[in-house]
Scaffold this motif. Structure first.
Motif, PDB file in Angstrom:
ATOM      1  N   ARG A   1      29.395  28.845 -21.152  1.00  0.00           N
ATOM      2  CA  ARG A   1      28.199  28.271 -21.790  1.00  0.00           C
ATOM      3  C   ARG A   1      28.592  27.222 -22.831  1.00  0.00           C
ATOM      4  O   ARG A   1      27.985  26.161 -22.917  1.00  0.00           O
ATOM      5  CB  ARG A   1      27.362  29.381 -22.420  1.00  0.00           C
ATOM      6  CG  ARG A   1      26.345  29.991 -21.442  1.00  0.00           C
ATOM      7  CD  ARG A   1      25.341  30.874 -22.168  1.00  0.00           C
ATOM      8  NE  ARG A   1      25.973  32.084 -22.700  1.00  0.00           N
ATOM      9  CZ  ARG A   1      26.130  33.203 -22.000  1.00  0.00           C
ATOM     10  NH1 ARG A   1      25.687  33.273 -20.751  1.00  0.00           N
ATOM     11  NH2 ARG A   1      26.720  34.257 -22.521  1.00  0.00           N
ATOM     12  N   ASP A   2      29.628  27.533 -23.606  1.00  0.00           N
ATOM     13  CA  ASP A   2      30.087  26.583 -24.615  1.00  0.00           C
ATOM     14  C   ASP A   2      30.520  25.275 -23.969  1.00  0.00           C
ATOM     15  O   ASP A   2      30.203  24.186 -24.461  1.00  0.00           O
ATOM     16  CB  ASP A   2      31.259  27.172 -25.416  1.00  0.00           C
ATOM     17  CG  ASP A   2      30.812  28.338 -26.293  1.00  0.00           C
ATOM     18  OD1 ASP A   2      29.580  28.500 -26.462  1.00  0.00           O
ATOM     19  OD2 ASP A   2      31.684  29.077 -26.792  1.00  0.00           O
ATOM     20  N   LEU A   3      31.253  25.402 -22.865  1.00  0.00           N
ATOM     21  CA  LEU A   3      31.767  24.216 -22.187  1.00  0.00           C
ATOM     22  C   LEU A   3      30.610  23.380 -21.632  1.00  0.00           C
ATOM     23  O   LEU A   3      30.581  22.148 -21.784  1.00  0.00           O
ATOM     24  CB  LEU A   3      32.725  24.640 -21.066  1.00  0.00           C
ATOM     25  CG  LEU A   3      33.451  23.519 -20.321  1.00  0.00           C
ATOM     26  CD1 LEU A   3      34.279  22.684 -21.281  1.00  0.00           C
ATOM     27  CD2 LEU A   3      34.346  24.092 -19.220  1.00  0.00           C
ATOM     28  N   LEU A   4      29.644  24.062 -21.000  1.00  0.00           N
ATOM     29  CA  LEU A   4      28.473  23.346 -20.476  1.00  0.00           C
ATOM     30  C   LEU A   4      27.718  22.663 -21.607  1.00  0.00           C
ATOM     31  O   LEU A   4      27.225  21.539 -21.448  1.00  0.00           O
ATOM     32  CB  LEU A   4      27.540  24.322 -19.739  1.00  0.00           C
ATOM     33  CG  LEU A   4      27.958  24.711 -18.323  1.00  0.00           C
ATOM     34  CD1 LEU A   4      27.106  25.867 -17.818  1.00  0.00           C
ATOM     35  CD2 LEU A   4      27.829  23.517 -17.386  1.00  0.00           C
ATOM     36  N   GLY A   5      27.647  23.330 -22.763  1.00  0.00           N
ATOM     37  CA  GLY A   5      26.968  22.742 -23.908  1.00  0.00           C
ATOM     38  C   GLY A   5      27.711  21.514 -24.411  1.00  0.00           C
ATOM     39  O   GLY A   5      27.107  20.486 -24.727  1.00  0.00           O
ATOM     40  N   TRP A   6      29.040  21.615 -24.434  1.00  0.00           N
ATOM     41  CA  TRP A   6      29.864  20.502 -24.921  1.00  0.00           C
ATOM     42  C   TRP A   6      29.629  19.247 -24.101  1.00  0.00           C
ATOM     43  O   TRP A   6      29.520  18.146 -24.640  1.00  0.00           O
ATOM     44  CB  TRP A   6      31.339  20.927 -24.889  1.00  0.00           C
ATOM     45  CG  TRP A   6      32.298  19.876 -25.383  1.00  0.00           C
ATOM     46  CD1 TRP A   6      32.324  19.332 -26.635  1.00  0.00           C
ATOM     47  CD2 TRP A   6      33.324  19.243 -24.627  1.00  0.00           C
ATOM     48  NE1 TRP A   6      33.333  18.396 -26.716  1.00  0.00           N
ATOM     49  CE2 TRP A   6      33.969  18.324 -25.495  1.00  0.00           C
ATOM     50  CE3 TRP A   6      33.780  19.368 -23.312  1.00  0.00           C
ATOM     51  CZ2 TRP A   6      35.037  17.539 -25.085  1.00  0.00           C
ATOM     52  CZ3 TRP A   6      34.850  18.595 -22.899  1.00  0.00           C
ATOM     53  CH2 TRP A   6      35.464  17.684 -23.785  1.00  0.00           C
ATOM     54  N   VAL A   7      29.527  19.378 -22.764  1.00  0.00           N
ATOM     55  CA  VAL A   7      29.300  18.204 -21.919  1.00  0.00           C
ATOM     56  C   VAL A   7      27.808  17.990 -21.661  1.00  0.00           C
ATOM     57  O   VAL A   7      27.425  17.161 -20.839  1.00  0.00           O
ATOM     58  CB  VAL A   7      30.062  18.292 -20.568  1.00  0.00           C
ATOM     59  CG1 VAL A   7      31.561  18.192 -20.808  1.00  0.00           C
ATOM     60  CG2 VAL A   7      29.724  19.567 -19.821  1.00  0.00           C
ATOM     61  N   GLN A   8      26.976  18.763 -22.366  1.00  0.00           N
ATOM     62  CA  GLN A   8      25.517  18.634 -22.258  1.00  0.00           C
ATOM     63  C   GLN A   8      25.006  18.750 -20.828  1.00  0.00           C
ATOM     64  O   GLN A   8      24.244  17.913 -20.344  1.00  0.00           O
ATOM     65  CB  GLN A   8      25.065  17.312 -22.879  1.00  0.00           C
ATOM     66  CG  GLN A   8      25.377  17.294 -24.358  1.00  0.00           C
ATOM     67  CD  GLN A   8      24.943  16.007 -25.031  1.00  0.00           C
ATOM     68  OE1 GLN A   8      24.371  15.129 -24.405  1.00  0.00           O
ATOM     69  NE2 GLN A   8      25.217  15.920 -26.321  1.00  0.00           N
ATOM     70  N   LEU A   9      25.467  19.821 -20.173  1.00  0.00           N
ATOM     71  CA  LEU A   9      24.989  20.068 -18.807  1.00  0.00           C
ATOM     72  C   LEU A   9      24.347  21.458 -18.696  1.00  0.00           C
ATOM     73  O   LEU A   9      24.199  21.963 -17.584  1.00  0.00           O
ATOM     74  CB  LEU A   9      26.147  19.964 -17.798  1.00  0.00           C
ATOM     75  CG  LEU A   9      26.666  18.557 -17.502  1.00  0.00           C
ATOM     76  CD1 LEU A   9      27.876  18.614 -16.575  1.00  0.00           C
ATOM     77  CD2 LEU A   9      25.581  17.689 -16.881  1.00  0.00           C
ATOM     78  N   GLN A  10      23.960  22.030 -19.843  1.00  0.00           N
ATOM     79  CA  GLN A  10      23.360  23.381 -19.791  1.00  0.00           C
ATOM     80  C   GLN A  10      22.220  23.424 -18.784  1.00  0.00           C
ATOM     81  O   GLN A  10      22.071  24.381 -18.039  1.00  0.00           O
ATOM     82  CB  GLN A  10      22.777  23.801 -21.154  1.00  0.00           C
ATOM     83  CG  GLN A  10      23.712  23.714 -22.316  1.00  0.00           C
ATOM     84  CD  GLN A  10      23.498  22.393 -23.063  1.00  0.00           C
ATOM     85  OE1 GLN A  10      23.429  21.323 -22.455  1.00  0.00           O
ATOM     86  NE2 GLN A  10      23.426  22.491 -24.386  1.00  0.00           N
ATOM     87  N   GLY A  11      21.410  22.375 -18.795  1.00  0.00           N
ATOM     88  CA  GLY A  11      20.226  22.368 -17.939  1.00  0.00           C
ATOM     89  C   GLY A  11      20.547  22.181 -16.465  1.00  0.00           C
ATOM     90  O   GLY A  11      19.675  22.328 -15.622  1.00  0.00           O
ATOM     91  N   HIS A  12      21.811  21.863 -16.172  1.00  0.00           N
ATOM     92  CA  HIS A  12      22.153  21.598 -14.766  1.00  0.00           C
ATOM     93  C   HIS A  12      23.093  22.648 -14.183  1.00  0.00           C
ATOM     94  O   HIS A  12      23.630  22.458 -13.091  1.00  0.00           O
ATOM     95  CB  HIS A  12      22.814  20.229 -14.639  1.00  0.00           C
ATOM     96  CG  HIS A  12      21.913  19.105 -15.020  1.00  0.00           C
ATOM     97  ND1 HIS A  12      21.756  18.681 -16.318  1.00  0.00           N
ATOM     98  CD2 HIS A  12      21.086  18.339 -14.268  1.00  0.00           C
ATOM     99  CE1 HIS A  12      20.892  17.685 -16.351  1.00  0.00           C
ATOM    100  NE2 HIS A  12      20.460  17.462 -15.120  1.00  0.00           N
TER     101      HIS A  12
END
Ligand SMILES: Nc1ncnc2c1ncn2[C@@H]1O[C@H](COP(=O)(O)OP(=O)(O)O)[C@@H](O)[C@H]1O
Ligand SMILES: [Mg+2]
Lengths: 224, 308
Positions: free
Chosen positions: A117-128
């Motif tokens: 989740r942190d990694l997805l947040g870092w690259v701003q892809l949480q929604g994808h």
């Protein structure tokens, strides 16, 4: 970690494209690799992750001569080098989050959901996270590729024209991520023909600029 | 998990193939569409055929054995002679038989037994004594040294009127045919296994070729060959085993519901499994799984060599 001494390379059946290259990536340093289109930037990066083998000279990848590596050793090497390819490819049948976790999956390591989740947040892809790769925009693809490249915490991150298809704002967002990586201690090498990108980045981080011209590698002057 | 497929330790191999996947590493290969059905179908069809080839090999083997043991049973010598000379001729025939290799004690059938043999033909009231009857000598055959042709020639030369009645002679070509059929059954089994291997290899190659992009991506992010191959190998091994299980079950059912010997009689009803023989076709799915495993593994590792 990545060293070249008088390395030459030519594609099969063609004249030597690159010759007498000397390179020593400095640990923890931000590097640019520049040169006009067709100069051999992609080729040089491919030499760095064991995708191509030098035709001459001596080369060392983490202390190993690449020609002496067997196929499993090449695979292991690629886990230590995070690569963002010019046109990143994914497994289109798996959601973005699973694609990013793929290096862990094939290494047989468990996926830490919080870290994911942190990694997805870092690259701003949480929604994808659950989207399939073909539905991503160019900038999202590049960021997903970057997340995939760093999930195994490699020592070196290589990026080949990561902003090639992006507008200026999106390019700067991606460069910001690479700068953050570098500030966290990673060695970074970004290939680009875009001198403006190099100037903008150099305003934020000390960077060494390597230039391919005349079929070999030079350290660029202070004007860059 | 990859290491499990490298070893030939059967337990580790079983776990690697059929155990639960470790963090979904089979998903790295997309669903492989028609090659899945192709593998299931060809493994099923081949297993079905293999059941019959196996039944044929077993049945003809049994037949050849039974007929051969009949041959080794006994022969009869018929001694006919003009009245008065019979006893002398019987004695000279007995003399020859006692010195014949590979046989036991010759025994002349007493008149009561002769009468009993004839009764079905002439009825109980026939005055058998009044007929000019040949004498019959029963000769048990005890070993393969017995040479019926040699004995026939000796009798002809030294005991005129004595005829070797080898009623099993006509079976010799049948035994040869049964043995040949058994051989053909075994050859068929080998051909079926080879054809299955070829088909599964083709299906696996098609799946691998269709997934060239996937394989390239996996190699680029540091997947070892065995990890990639394993994802394909697990699929094809499971499919081959599943298809073959269905095909084998269908084939065994087909043989189980053949009419029994009492109903129909004759050669065809011998085509089946007997007793523990029913366990043999159960090895077919195992062989199919092995064929799937090695064929796919070979195809995958070979194809991977072309990808850096
Ligand atoms: N696989 C290949 N086979 C043959 N020639 C190639 C191959 N890839 C690139 N080249 C050639 O090598 C030269 C350098 O290519 P590349 O390394 O992609 O340049 P850059 O990334 O700097 O634009 C080009 O002339 C290109 O046509
Ligand atoms: Mg390029």
């Amino acid at each position: 970690m990545i060293e070249m001494r008088d390395v030459g390379f030519g594609y099969q059946g063609q004249a030597e494209l690159l010759s007498d290259m000397n390179l020593s990536l400095q640990a923890g340093m931000f590097h640019f690799l520049t040169g006009p289109s067709g100069a051999g930037k992609t080729t040089l990066l491919r030499l760095c992750y064991g995708d191509l083998m030098p035709s001459s000279g001596r080369m060392s990848l983490f202390g190993e001569e690449p020609r002496s590596l067997d196929r499993d050793a090449v695979a292991d090497l690629r886990r230590r080098v995070g690569v963002v390819h010019q046109d990143p490819q994914f497994l289109d049948h798996l959601p973005v989050a699973e694609n990013i976790a793929l290096p862990l999956t094939i290494a047989g390591e468990p996926v830490d959901m919080q870290a994911m989740r942190d990694l997805l947040g870092w690259v701003q892809l949480q929604g994808h996270a659950r989207a399939l790769p073909p539905s991503l925009s160019g900038g999202e693809r590049q960021r997903a590729a970057l997340a995939r490249a760093v999930i195994l915490s490699p020592d070196v991150v290589l990026a080949d024209e990561p902003t090639g298809n992006l507008d200026w704002e999106m390019s700067m967002r991606l460069m910001q991520l690479l700068i953050e990586l570098n500030k966290s201690g990673k060695t970074v090498l970004v290939a680009t023909h875009d001198l403006n990108l190099i100037r903008a980045t150099k305003a934020q981080v000390t960077a060494r600029v390597l230039r391919i011209s005349g079929g070999t590698l030079h350290l660029a002057g202070a004007d860059l | 998990m990859g290491a499990d497929l490298r070893t030939l330790n059967p337990i580790a191999l079983w776990r690697g193939l059929f155990g639960s996947e470790v963090n979904g590493s089979d998903r790295i290969v997309p669903p492989t569409g028609f090659t899945a059905q192709l593998t299931l179908f060809s493994a099923g069809a081949m297993a079905f055929l293999a059941v019959f080839a196996l039944a044929l090999a077993l049945a003809t083997g049994r037949l050849a054995e039974r007929w051969s043991s009949d041959l080794a049973g006994a022969v009869t010598i018929r001694v006919s002679a003009p009245a008065g000379e019979q006893e002398a001729r019987v004695q000279s025939a007995l003399q020859i038989l006692r010195t014949t290799p590979g046989v036991g004690q010759p025994r002349q059938l007493p008149p009561e037994e002769l009468a009993a043999l004839l009764e079905p033909w002439f009825g109980p009231d026939m005055p058998v004594d009044a007929l000019p009857m040949p004498a019959l000598i029963d000769l048990p055959v005890e070993s393969a040294d017995f040479d019926p042709e040699g004995l026939r020639l000796r009798l002809e030369a030294e005991a005129p009127g004595s005829v070797l009645d080898d009623h099993t002679e006509w079976r010799r070509p049948l035994i040869a045919a049964a043995k040949r059929l058994k051989f053909l059954g075994i050859v068929s089994l080998i051909l079926i296994a080879a054809a299955s291997a070829a088909m599964i290899t083709l299906a696996a190659k098609a799946a691998l070729a269709a997934n060239g992009q996937v394989i390239r991506v996996l190699r680029l992010i540091g997947a070892r060959d065995l990890t990639i191959a394993t994802a394909f190998v697990r699929r094809f091994t499971r499919r081959a085993a599943a298809g073959a299980t269905v095909g084998t079950a269908a084939g065994m059912l087909g043989i189980a519901i053949l009419p029994s010997a009492e109903q129909a009689g004759g050669f065809l009803t011998g085509l089946g499994f007997q007793g523990l023989g029913w366990l043999l076709p159960l090895t077919i799915p195992l062989v199919a799984a092995a064929v799937g495993f090695f064929a796919t593994r070979w195809a995958a590792l070979k194809m991977l060599e072309a990808v850096r």
